[in-house]
Design an enzyme around this catalytic site. Sequence first.
Site, PDB file in Angstrom:
ATOM      1  N   GLU A 143       0.914  -1.341   0.116  1.00  0.00           N
ATOM      2  CA  GLU A 143      -0.015  -0.077   0.076  1.00  0.00           C
ATOM      3  C   GLU A 143       0.876   1.196  -0.093  1.00  0.00           C
ATOM      4  O   GLU A 143       0.580   2.017   0.973  1.00  0.00           O
ATOM      5  CB  GLU A 143      -0.914  -0.168   1.291  1.00  0.00           C
ATOM      6  CG  GLU A 143      -1.930  -1.247   1.197  1.00  0.00           C
ATOM      7  CD  GLU A 143      -2.867  -1.256   2.168  1.00  0.00           C
ATOM      8  OE1 GLU A 143      -2.715  -0.362   3.387  1.00  0.00           O
ATOM      9  OE2 GLU A 143      -3.904  -1.983   2.544  1.00  0.00           O
ATOM     10  N   GLU A 300      -6.163  -8.489  -0.193  1.00  0.00           N
ATOM     11  CA  GLU A 300      -6.586  -8.457   0.940  1.00  0.00           C
ATOM     12  C   GLU A 300      -8.124  -8.077   1.018  1.00  0.00           C
ATOM     13  O   GLU A 300      -8.512  -7.104   0.795  1.00  0.00           O
ATOM     14  CB  GLU A 300      -5.784  -7.186   1.802  1.00  0.00           C
ATOM     15  CG  GLU A 300      -4.358  -7.586   2.120  1.00  0.00           C
ATOM     16  CD  GLU A 300      -3.832  -6.436   2.852  1.00  0.00           C
ATOM     17  OE1 GLU A 300      -4.731  -5.666   3.612  1.00  0.00           O
ATOM     18  OE2 GLU A 300      -2.698  -6.382   2.837  1.00  0.00           O
TER      19      GLU A 300
END
Length: 481
Positions: A143, A300
């Site tokens: 991220e 995720e």
Amino acid sequence: MFHFGVDYYPEHWPEERWATDAQLMQAAGVNTVRLAEFAWSFLEPEAGDFDFDWLDRAIEILHAHGIQVILGTPTASAPPWVMAMFPDSYKVNENGQRRTYGNRCEFCPTHAGYRERGRLVTRAMAEHYADNPAVIGWQIDNELNGRCYCPNCRAAFQNWLRERYGTLETLNAAWGTIFWSHVYTEWSQIPVPVETGGVPNPGLDLDFRRFMSDTFVHFQQEQVDILRQVCPMQFITHNFMGFNFDQIDYFKLAQPLDVVTWDNYPRTGWRLEKEVNHAYVALGHDTMRGLKRQPFWLMEEQSGSGGWQTVGINPRPGEMRLWTYQAIAHGADAMIYFRWRTARYGTEQYWHGVLYHHGQPGRRYDELKAIGGELQRAGEKILGAENRNPVAMILSYDTRWAFQGQQNHVDFHYPALFTSYYKALHNRNIGVDIVPSDADLSRYRLVIAPALYILPQETADNLRPFVQNGGMLITTARSAV
Ligand SMILES: [Zn+2]
């Protein structure tokens, strides 16, 4: 095959437990796990002293249970020794304050020393796992995000501007620096837009956002180059953050990758809405599919309540399944759930996984297992599906950033405007592709370009023939300003 799995952190649990975890995973239909994205302290306890034995053993156990592995490069969370080595590698925030140790992503993305440590650990991992039959791919960092306003970044920004504009005359003209006598006569005079500088020149502000985005694209590219060279048989991805995240031009970040993956949390500890905004989740999927105009993965997917200091809402019975099929309908070719077992330690001890803290299978495990069984029966049929949608929406990060600098109206928000158009279509079951401004538009009947504030000539040259050939273009106020 349809990759179905979990994010697993074997380093958080006693080694005696690993075989039990692998058995439970296999019984639930898990065939893929992501490992090691935050394991730098365990992979390189001291500078240059690499230890892959524990990870080799974990991978061997998983592989013996039919489970393949995606490895994360661990640069998103550095061990204390790395940051102690480079005290000036901590990010400086927009208030001019330097961060300290304690969370993650603390590093300045232009810092040469940090980047070198990142390349070294990436290369060591790559060389060790290039020929491991269980390892199928790599996730770079985690991220990627943030902006840094440190002296290193200021110098890098000045160099970036020199490359972009060539001369100060060109830069001064582009930014309109005659206003308030901001005419720059040396590159070194150009500041970064910290808050102590007040509201910045809009040209400077937009260029700084572009520069920071390019910096992260370059940071990622260094690791891509190593992995391409050392591990040509394994795929490379990064885990993106959907429509909402706006600090990096995701079209550029996706370009060198084999596949886009993203992290989808419809219910987190930061939002406690009773009803999930399914249109908004769908917009995340469509944005991710649009980055490379190809199927994407979930790296995720929420399986339990999320949260750091506070606990969010536990996914309701059936929601994991609902979100799984929603993702597949929007083009997902893999589902990896965060995380296998809820951590007993650290900032995310309230961020729940498939298993509870105690490690016993419960309701969420049963739901995972049921989904795994269904997807095994569906088999290859759901892979590589193409979404043939009649409508495209043009997403422009330049426009997004320009509005962040100059909102135009106190009640105007570009992402909200964009979402309102998307939602109207979504709620009528009209499929939408999210595309960049240079996309081939010929396949669409309708193109919506809300508030295309930054409209370069190339974009106009792309839109004009679409309309001349009978396509319908909807745009709004605040376009081409
Ligand atoms: Zn910096």
